[in-house]
Enzyme design. Structure first.
Site, PDB file in Angstrom:
ATOM      1  N   HIS A  59       0.939  -1.360   0.188  1.00  0.00           N
ATOM      2  CA  HIS A  59       0.032  -0.126  -0.116  1.00  0.00           C
ATOM      3  C   HIS A  59       1.191   1.052  -0.224  1.00  0.00           C
ATOM      4  O   HIS A  59       2.056   1.075   0.313  1.00  0.00           O
ATOM      5  CB  HIS A  59      -0.857  -0.160   1.404  1.00  0.00           C
ATOM      6  CG  HIS A  59      -1.989  -1.127   1.418  1.00  0.00           C
ATOM      7  ND1 HIS A  59      -2.674  -1.046   2.246  1.00  0.00           N
ATOM      8  CD2 HIS A  59      -2.305  -2.524   0.461  1.00  0.00           C
ATOM      9  CE1 HIS A  59      -3.479  -2.020   1.892  1.00  0.00           C
ATOM     10  NE2 HIS A  59      -2.943  -2.551   0.937  1.00  0.00           N
ATOM     11  N   GLU A  61       1.009   3.704   1.980  1.00  0.00           N
ATOM     12  CA  GLU A  61       1.733   4.285   3.319  1.00  0.00           C
ATOM     13  C   GLU A  61       2.976   3.600   3.831  1.00  0.00           C
ATOM     14  O   GLU A  61       3.642   3.971   4.078  1.00  0.00           O
ATOM     15  CB  GLU A  61       1.313   4.214   4.059  1.00  0.00           C
ATOM     16  CG  GLU A  61      -0.602   5.305   3.976  1.00  0.00           C
ATOM     17  CD  GLU A  61      -1.601   4.034   3.772  1.00  0.00           C
ATOM     18  OE1 GLU A  61      -3.007   4.469   3.751  1.00  0.00           O
ATOM     19  OE2 GLU A  61      -1.921   3.492   2.588  1.00  0.00           O
TER      20      GLU A  61
END
Length: 175
Positions: A59, A61
């Protein structure tokens, strides 16, 4: 946090996250971008890469946390702010807490998996060993529009592909 309390610097970094979301979309990924900042300087940036990397943990992040850890030579990312176009999921929220990110600013809420207050809030959990400031809604409409357009197009592409497959099957059965 009221929207008028976001600074021009906050908006600048979220706009960069939106640019990175566009990069994700060009690669066929879900368009989510993230930027990690320390002292007004970008330490790391990234976008979703789960599809291309065949990695459920890739992801935006997590990609940023990996890059920042290498850049700072420390997994603890003290006194940093993460700007991300979509509310972190539980996995990302846990990684942000473990990394000691001080502040998380996100654009659009995630109605299905948001772990920063929409579905659940890991940042305020009694089980959390670190707390981060969470601020939501920065450039929310722009962040939401990018995701909505992507999924609308994706659904249309899938529908067209199914239609074409049906036509192909019908054509073969006539032969």
């Amino acid at each position: 946090m009221p929207l008028d309390q976001f600074t021009s610097q906050d908006e600048h970094f979220m706009r960069r996250a939106l640019e990175l979301a566009a990069e994700a979309e060009r690669e066929g990924e879900v368009p989510i971008g993230a930027v990690l900042v320390k002292g007004g300087v970008i330490i790391a940036e990234g976008w979703n890469r789960s599809i291309g990397h065949h990695d459920a943990t890739a992801h935006a992040e997590v990609e940023v946390l990996r890059k920042a850890g290498e850049a700072l030579e420390n997994y603890r990312l003290l006194d940093t702010t993460l700007y991300v176009t979509l509310e972190p999921c539980p996995m990302c929220a846990g990684a942000l807490l473990h990394s000691r990110v001080k502040r998380v600013v996100f654009g659009a809420s995630d109605l299905k998996a948001g772990a920063a207050g929409t579905v659940l809030n890991l940042f305020e959990s009694q089980a959390a060993y670190h707390y981060a400031e969470v601020e939501k809604g920065l450039l929310e409409e722009e962040c939401k529009a990018v995701l909505q357009a992507f999924f609308k197009r994706r659904r249309k592409e899938i529908k067209e592909k199914k239609k074409q497959m049906k036509l192909d099957l019908e054509g073969k059965s006539e032969q």
